[in-house]
Write a protein that holds these residues in place. Structure first.
Motif: not given
Lengths: 479, 402
Positions: B314-319, B306-312, B47-59, B38-41
Motif C-alpha cells: 500500500a502507498d508504494g511501500e516495498g521494494l 506503480d507497483r513495479l516502480l515504487r513497490g507492491c 528481484l524477489r520483490a518483483f516476483g512476489q508482487c507478480a504472484l500477489d497480482t496474479y492471485r 558487495a554493495g549491500g543493496f
C-alpha cells in the motif's frame, strides 16, 4: 634543389630496400589463418543465431552510408547464400587456396554486408574489412598454403617486410585511436561509462563483488585508456613484446567476460599477432615437434630481399596510411563533443566509449489537414535499429525523409517533419539532441556541420555511488 | 628464448583464465541464493520483490477468475438478465485485476522465447489480438463445447472474447456477407435468442478456461509449486536467468508495456495521434469497445506500473525500481518517474466523461495532455532509466557489439 634531391633519393631507396627486405612467413601465415577462420566463425554465427534474417531480411528499412545509397540487400535466399559463401571463403583464405582471388572476393563480400545498414556498424567489422583489403594486396597465400602445395614454384618462405609494417600500422592505428578516444573528462575524471557498466554487473562471479566500488570504475577506465594508448609501443619493442601480448590476451579476455562484444576480443587478439616476432610460429612448433623437425626449424633465416617496391606503390600505401591517420581526426572539424553529435564518429575507432540512449518521436504536421501525428520509429524499424537510430542524428534524418515520403504518398504533401529526440549520454539527464523546431523535410545529409543538431548538455555525467553506502552506514550506526 | 617465454606466458595466462572461469562458475552457483551483493543493496531481494508482487497480482486475478467462472456458469443455467449482469460485473473485476497484471509480463507470462517464458499471457488476454469473425464462426460451430477451445487461436478466447460475448447484445456477426456462414444462411437461421444463449455458453467456457489458466499462472510462481519467485530472485549462472542483469532486463521489458501498449495502442491510436486513424477520434479503436472500460484499463495499467516502480504494498511501500535507482545514486530519476506517473494518473482522473470514447470526443485537450504525460514517462525510461541501470530496450536481437 639538386642537393636536396640527391639526399632524398638515397633515403627513398633505403626505405624501399627496407620495405623489400624479407621476414620469415610464419607470423603472417598465423595471422592469415586466424583472420580467415574468424571470418568463417563470424559468418556461421550469423547463420546459426538467425542474425541474417534479423539484420538483413526482417527489416523493411535500411539506413545507408553517405554515398552508398545504391547498396541494397539481396533477397532472403541470396543473403543466406552470401553468408554461407563468406564462411567458405574464410576457410579458403585461412588455407591459402586461390588466395588472391579469395581475399579480394572476401573483402568485397564482407564490405558489402557492412554497407547494407548503418545500424549494423561495428568498429571491428570495419577493421576486418580493412585487414582483408590489405591482405588482398599481399602474397600471404604463398606460404604454408594449399596454393603453395599445388604450385611449389610459387612457394615463399618469407614475405616482404612491408606486409608486416602495413598490418602493424593498421592494427596500431586501431589501438592508439581507441586509446585517444578515451582521453575525455567523462572517461578519465568521472569513470563513465565504466561506472554504469560495472555497477550493473555486480552479480558477476568472483570479481563482481568489487564492481560497486567507485575505485574499480576508475581503475578499469584508466587501465583501458593506458592499455589502448600504449600497448602498441610495448608490442613493437622486442624486449616487452611477449609480455605485452600476454597483457593483450588478458585485457581482451576481461572484455569478453564483462561485455557482450562477440568476436571483437578474438579479432583483436588475432590482429595483434602481426606484432609478434616473424618466427614465433616455428619457435612454438619446435616445442611440440620431433627432434628432426626441430633441426629443420633451426635452418637459417632467409636473408634475401624481395623485388624492390615500386615508388608508385609506396605512394599508394602512404596515401592509405595518411587517410587512416586523418579520418579518425575529422570530427575535430565539427567542434563540440563527437560522442554527442556523432559527426565523424564512424571510422574513428571510438570503441566502447559511451553509454548513450535515446527516445525518438517524429512529429508530423499538416496545415492543410489540421492534423498532428506522432510517429514512432518502431513503425519502420526493428528494435535493434530503433536503438541505434535514437542516438545518431544522421540516421534520424534518414528516417525523417522516409516518414515524409510516406505521408506524401498518402496525399499529405504539405507535411513538416520535426523530431523530439531526447538523449542521455553517460547517464546524464536526457536532453534534446536535435532542434525540435527544425523541419527535417528539406534538410539533406552531408559532410558539413549539421546546424540542426543541438550542443551537448553541459555538466558532469551521472555519478553512481557505491550502492553499499547507505546500508553500510546504517549497519554502522546500528552497531 | 624470448619466444619460449612468450609461449609459457600464454600457457600460464590460459590456465589462469580457465581456472578463473571454472572457479567463478562454482562460486556463483554456491552464492546465488545469498543475494546481498558487495554493495549491500540486495538486488536479489528486489528481484524477489518483483516476483512476489507478480504472484500477489496474479492471485488477485485468480480470485476474480473464480468469481467470473461461477457467475458465467450461473448466467448459462439461469439465463436471466440479472445473472447476465452479474457475469458482466464479474468480468469487470477480472479484467481490472488482469490489467494490473499486464505490467508483469516476465517469466511464465512471457513468450516462450523469453527466459522462463511459457506464453501464459495470451490465452488469458490476447489484446490487441481479437477477431470477432473467428469468434462468431466458433459460436456457430459450438467450438466452446469441444476440447478444441483450449487450442483455438488466442484471438478467439480469453477475456477479450469474453467481453464481446458478454457485452455485445446484437445478433449480427462480423464476418463478410460472402462468408459461408452468411451466404448459406446458417447464422441467420440461429435467431437472436439462440445466438444470445450460445454467447452465454461460449463466455462460460472461456471463463472456465481463463480460471484454469490463472491457476496455471499462479502455480508457476507459487513457492510451493513452480516457485518462479525463487528462480527470478536467484538469477545467476545455472539459473533460468543466467545473470541478475538478464533478470532485470526481463522485468524492464515488461515495464515498457506503458510505451507501445498504453501510450500508443490504447490511447494514441484512438485519439488519432498515431497514423492509421483517418478522421480522429477513432473511437472504434479503443481497447474495450463493448464494455467501455478502456479508461479503467488505463488506470489499472498505471497501478501495475506503480507497483513495479515504487513497490507492491500500500502507498508504494516495498521494494521497486525506485529503490534501486536511489541505491545507485539516482534518486532524482526515481523522483522524476514517480512525479511523471502522478501527473499521468491525475490527468487520467481528470477526464470527466464516463468512458474514454466520450472523452475522446468532448475533451481532446485532456486526452492530448494525458498522451503527452505518458510520453514523458517513456522518454525517461528510454533514456535515463535504461542508461543508469545499463538495461537494454525490449526485444533487442542479440549480436556482436563494440
Amino acid at each position: 634543389m639538386t642537393e636536396r634531391a640527391s639526399v632524398t633519393r638515397p633515403r627513398l631507396e633505403a626505405l624501399a630496400d627496407r620495405l623489400a627486405a624479407v621476414k620469415p612467413a610464419g607470423a603472417l601465415v598465423a595471422f592469415r589463418v586466424a583472420l580467415g577462420l574468424l571470418v568463417s566463425v563470424s559468418a556461421l554465427r550469423f547463420l546459426a543465431y538467425g542474425w541474417v534474417d534479423e539484420l538483413f531480411v526482417k527489416p523493411t528499412f535500411f539506413f545507408t552510408y553517405w554515398g552508398f545509397g545504391w547498396v541494397k540487400p539481396l533477397p532472403a535466399a541470396g543473403m543466406h547464400a552470401l553468408f554461407v559463401g563468406l564462411a567458405v571463403l574464410g576457410v579458403c583464405f585461412a588455407a591459402g587456396f586461390l588466395y588472391r582471388a579469395v581475399a579480394l572476393l572476401l573483402f568485397v563480400a564482407f564490405a558489402y554486408v557492412q554497407l547494407l545498414d548503418v545500424t549494423n556498424w561495428l568498429n571491428h567489422y570495419y577493421l576486418v574489412s580493412l585487414l582483408l583489403l590489405l591482405s588482398a594486396t599481399m602474397p600471404l597465400g604463398r606460404a604454408a598454403s594449399v596454393d603453395a602445395w599445388l604450385r611449389p614454384q610459387t612457394k615463399l618462405d618469407a614475405f616482404p617486410a612491408w606486409c608486416t609494417y602495413l598490418l602493424r600500422f593498421q592494427v596500431g592505428i586501431v589501438y592508439v585511436y581507441a586509446g585517444l578516444a578515451k582521453a575525455t573528462s567523462d572517461w578519465l575524471l568521472h569513470a563513465e561509462p565504466l561506472n554504469i557498466w560495472l555497477s550493473a554487473r555486480t552479480g558477476m562471479p568472483v570479481i563482481g563483488a568489487i564492481f560497486d566500488e567507485r575505485w574499480a570504475a576508475y581503475a578499469f577506465s584508466w587501465a583501458g585508456f593506458l592499455f589502448d594508448t600504449f600497448i602498441v609501443a610495448f608490442l613493437l619493442w622486442k624486449r616487452t613484446r611477449a609480455y605485452a601480448y600476454v597483457v593483450v590476451l588478458f585485457f581482451h579476455a576481461m572484455t569478453f567476460l564483462l561485455f557482450p562484444i562477440g568476436l571483437f576480443p578474438f579479432i583483436m587478439c588475432a590482429s595483434a599477432l602481426v606484432f609478434m616476432s616473424p618466427t614465433w610460429p616455428s619457435t612454438a612448433l619446435t616445442l611440440v615437434s620431433s627432434p628432426r623437425a626441430r633441426a629443420r626449424a633451426r635452418s637459417p633465416l632467409p636473408t634475401a630481399s624481395s623485388p624492390r617496391v615500386h615508388p608508385a606503390l609506396i605512394a599508394v600505401a602512404a596515401s592509405f596510411c595518411l587517410l587512416q591517420l586523418l579520418i579518425p581526426l575529422r570530427h575535430h572539424l565539427y567542434g563540440g563533443n563527437v560522442l554527442w553529435h556523432e559527426q565523424g564518429m564512424r571510422f574513428s575507432w571510438k570503441v566502447m566509449v559511451r553509454e548513450k540512449n535515446g527516445s525518438i518521436t517524429y512529429i508530423v504536421e499538416s496545415q492543410r489537414a489540421h492534423r498532428t501525428w506522432y510517429v514512432s520509429p518502431h513503425k519502420y524499424l526493428t528494435d535493434r535499429q530503433e536503438r541505434e537510430l535514437a542516438t545518431q542524428p544522421d540516421l534520424v534524418l534518414q528516417l525523417a525523409h522516409r516518414v515524409r515520403d510516406d505521408f506524401h504518398a498518402q496525399g499529405h504533401d504539405d507535411v513538416t517533419v520535426r523530431v523530439e529526440a531526447i538523449v542521455s549520454l553517460n547517464g546524464r539527464a536526457g536532453a534534446p539532441m536535435i532542434d525540435p523546431s527544425v523541419d527535417l523535410v528539406p534538410i539533406e545529409d552531408g559532410l558539413t556541420k549539421a546546424s540542426w543538431i543541438l550542443p551537448e548538455p553541459q555538466g558532469p555525467p551521472i555519478h553512481l555511488r557505491p550502492a553499499w553506502s547507505a546500508a553500510r552506514l546504517a549497519s554502522r550506526s546500528g552497531s | 628464448m624470448l619466444a619460449r617465454h612468450t609461449l609459457s606466458s600464454l600457457l600460464v595466462t590460459a590456465l589462469v583464465l580457465a581456472a578463473c572461469k571454472r572457479g567463478g562458475a562454482e562460486d556463483a552457483t554456491s552464492s546465488s541464493s545469498g543475494g546481498v551483493d558487495a554493495g549491500g543493496f540486495d538486488k536479489s531481494a528486489l528481484l524477489r520483490a518483483f516476483g512476489q508482487c507478480a504472484l500477489d497480482t496474479y492471485r488477485d486475478f485468480e480470485t476474480s477468475a473464480v468469481e467470473l467462472d461461477a457467475s458465467a456458469a450461473r448466467a448459462v443455467t439461469e439465463g436471466t438478465p440479472a445473472a447476465s449482469d452479474a457475469a458482466r460485473e464479474s468480468w469487470k473485476k477480472s479484467i481490472d485485476a488482469w490489467q494490473r497484471a499486464e505490467l508483469f509480463g516476465f517469466g511464465p507470462a512471457a513468450l516462450t522465447t523469453s527466459p522462463g517464458g511459457r506464453d501464459l499471457r495470451d490465452p488469458i488476454y490476447a489484446w490487441p489480438l481479437l477477431n470477432r469473425c473467428v469468434i462468431d464462426q466458433q459460436l456457430l460451430d459450438k467450438v466452446y463445447d469441444k476440447p478444441e477451445l483450449a487450442t483455438a487461436l488466442v484471438n478467439s478466447r480469453g477475456l477479450g472474447a469474453a467481453e464481446y460475448l458478454l457485452f455485445y447484445e446484437g445478433s449480427d456477426n462480423a464476418c463478410p456477407a460472402t462468408a459461408t456462414m452468411n451466404s448459406s444462411g446458417e447464422w441467420a437461421a440461429l435467431g437472436a435468442v439462440e445466438i444470445a444463449t450460445r454467447k452465454r455458453a461460449y463466455a462460460r467456457a472461456i471463463a472456465a478456461d481463463t480460471l484454469a489458466r490463472s491457476h496455471e499462472l499462479v502455480a508457476a510462481w507459487d513457492p510451493a509449486r513452480g516457485n518462479f519467485v525463487a528462480k527470478l530472485a536467484s538469477a545467476g549462472p545455472g539459473s533460468v536467468f543466467v545473470s541478475q542483469q538478464m533478470a532485470f532486463n526481463a522485468v524492464s521489458n515488461a515495464f515498457f508495456y506503458i510505451d507501445d501498449f498504453v501510450k500508443n495502442m490504447k490511447l494514441g491510436k484512438p485519439a488519432g495521434f498515431n497514423p492509421g486513424c483517418a478522421a480522429p477520434p477513432c473511437v472504434a479503436d479503443v481497447e474495450s469497445p463493448w464494455a467501455h472500460r478502456s479508461k479503467e484499463h488505463l488506470k489499472n495499467n498505471l497501478v501495475g506500473f506503480d507497483r513495479l516502480l515504487r513497490g507492491c504494498q500500500a502507498d508504494g511501500e516495498g521494494l521497486g525500481w525506485d529503490d534501486l535507482l536511489t541505491a545507485v545514486g539516482d534518486a532524482a530519476l526515481a523522483k522524476k518517474l514517480t512525479a511523471a506517473l502522478g501527473v499521468s494518473r491525475g490527468l487520467l482522473d481528470a477526464l470527466k466523461e464516463p468512458t474514454l470514447e466520450a472523452d475522446l470526443v468532448t475533451d481532446a485537450a485532456g486526452v492530448k495532455a494525458l498522451y503527452d504525460s505518458l510520453r514523458v514517462i517513456v522518454v525517461l525510461l528510454k533514456t535515463e532509466f535504461i542508461s543508469v541501470l545499463d538495461l537494454e530496450l525490449p526485444k533487442r536481437v542479440e549480436g556482436d557489439n563494440d
